[in-house]
Motif scaffolding. Structure first.
Motif, short mmCIF file in Angstrom:
data_model
loop_
_atom_site.label_atom_id
_atom_site.label_comp_id
_atom_site.label_asym_id
_atom_site.label_seq_id
_atom_site.Cartn_x
_atom_site.Cartn_y
_atom_site.Cartn_z
N ASN A 67 59.56 -15.27 80.64
CA ASN A 67 58.92 -16.50 80.85
C ASN A 67 57.88 -16.63 81.80
O ASN A 67 58.12 -15.91 83.03
N THR A 70 54.62 -21.46 85.57
CA THR A 70 54.00 -22.68 85.01
C THR A 70 53.22 -23.15 86.21
O THR A 70 52.27 -23.94 85.87
N THR A 90 54.95 -17.55 72.89
CA THR A 90 55.02 -18.99 72.72
C THR A 90 54.01 -19.77 73.70
O THR A 90 53.94 -19.34 75.01
N LYS A 91 53.30 -20.69 73.15
CA LYS A 91 52.50 -21.39 74.09
C LYS A 91 52.78 -22.77 74.29
O LYS A 91 53.38 -23.46 73.12
N SER A 92 52.29 -23.43 75.22
CA SER A 92 52.87 -24.86 75.64
C SER A 92 51.41 -25.53 76.21
O SER A 92 50.66 -25.04 76.72
N LYS A 93 51.55 -26.98 75.89
CA LYS A 93 50.30 -27.72 76.42
C LYS A 93 50.64 -27.84 77.78
O LYS A 93 51.45 -28.08 78.50
N GLU A 107 46.17 -25.19 76.65
CA GLU A 107 47.34 -24.51 76.66
C GLU A 107 47.43 -23.14 76.88
O GLU A 107 46.31 -22.71 77.28
N THR A 110 54.06 -19.81 77.70
CA THR A 110 54.82 -19.86 78.74
C THR A 110 55.95 -18.83 78.60
O THR A 110 56.96 -18.97 79.09
#
Length: 239
Positions: A67, A70, A90-93, A107, A110
């Motif tokens: 992970n 952030t 895995t990508k996140s906004k 993005e 994460t």
């Protein structure tokens, strides 16, 4: 009889020292760690290796999940293929967009997960990634990792080491950043400019700690053995 007793003592010292070498070598590989290939300079790009050991004698490591922090998101994360393993990025906004090389990034990665392979007992595996651009407002990046075994046991490497405190039982992999290099802001991703020299530096960097510990113990063993043989020789001359 004295000679036999001396030989017994020497054998005992050698056995203890050999055990110490194995113990220290095992300890050096005991945790999931992250090491850069070459430098990990602030504002630039780097190739890093997540080193995952198998600490169980009765199970294989079958999944590794890393992970990403952030609070310091990374816009570019590119995995290098690892034979026998599948990788998922895995990508996140982002709540707050990043600006990288004049482009706005909404993005970031994460999490990266490797699965489908196996790390056998007594072995380890490296999982390389190209990451960047590295933040300029911190000296380290902390990655929380989960290691899954074939018996469904999950080891959570998520405890952040604190300065001045003892190392936690399950420390999170921590990447130390170096001072920004000149022109680092315009650097290309490290994966595109890796060289044989960088790979050599990576191997040297990742194994330095283990080599130093083993050499120290070997030096002690040689010293003790020399003293023991000296005592034995003296007793023989006296006899």
């Amino acid at each position: 009889m004295n000679a036999a007793r001396s030989r017994t003592r020497i054998a005992l010292v050698g056995s203890v020292a050999a055990g110490s070498v194995l113990l220290l070598s095992g300890t050096a590989f005991a945790h999931v760690t992250v090491q850069p290939e070459g430098a990990a300079a602030k504002g630039g790009y780097a190739v890093v290796d997540f080193k995952v050991p198998n600490e169980r004698d009765n199970a294989k490591t079958v999944k590794v999940e890393v992970n990403f922090p952030t609070d310091h998101p990374l816009a570019s994360v590119m995995p290098q293929p690892v034979p026998g393993w599948d990788v998922e990025v895995t990508k996140s906004k982002l709540d707050k967009p990043l600006t990288v090389h004049g482009k706005q990034i909404n993005e970031a990665v994460t999490k990266v997960t490797w699965s489908g392979g196996a790390i056998e007992a007594g072995q380890f595996q490296k999982f390389p990634l190209s990451i960047g651009s590295l933040p300029t407002d911190t000296d380290k990046l902390v990655f929380k990792a989960l290691q899954t075994y074939s018996n469904n046991e999950v080891v959570r490497w998520i405890e952040e080491p604190k300065q001045g405190a003892a190392e936690p039982a399950n420390p999170a992999p921590t990447l130390q950043l170096t001072a920004a290099a000149t022109g680092a802001g315009g650097a290309a991703p490290a994966a595109d400019k890796s060289t044989a020299g960088q790979k050599t530096a990576a191997a040297s960097s990742s194994d330095t700690d283990t080599t130093a510990r083993v050499l120290a113990v070997v030096g002690i063993v040689v010293g003790i053995a020399g003293v023991a043989f000296g005592v034995l020789a003296g007793r023989r001359r006296s006899a």
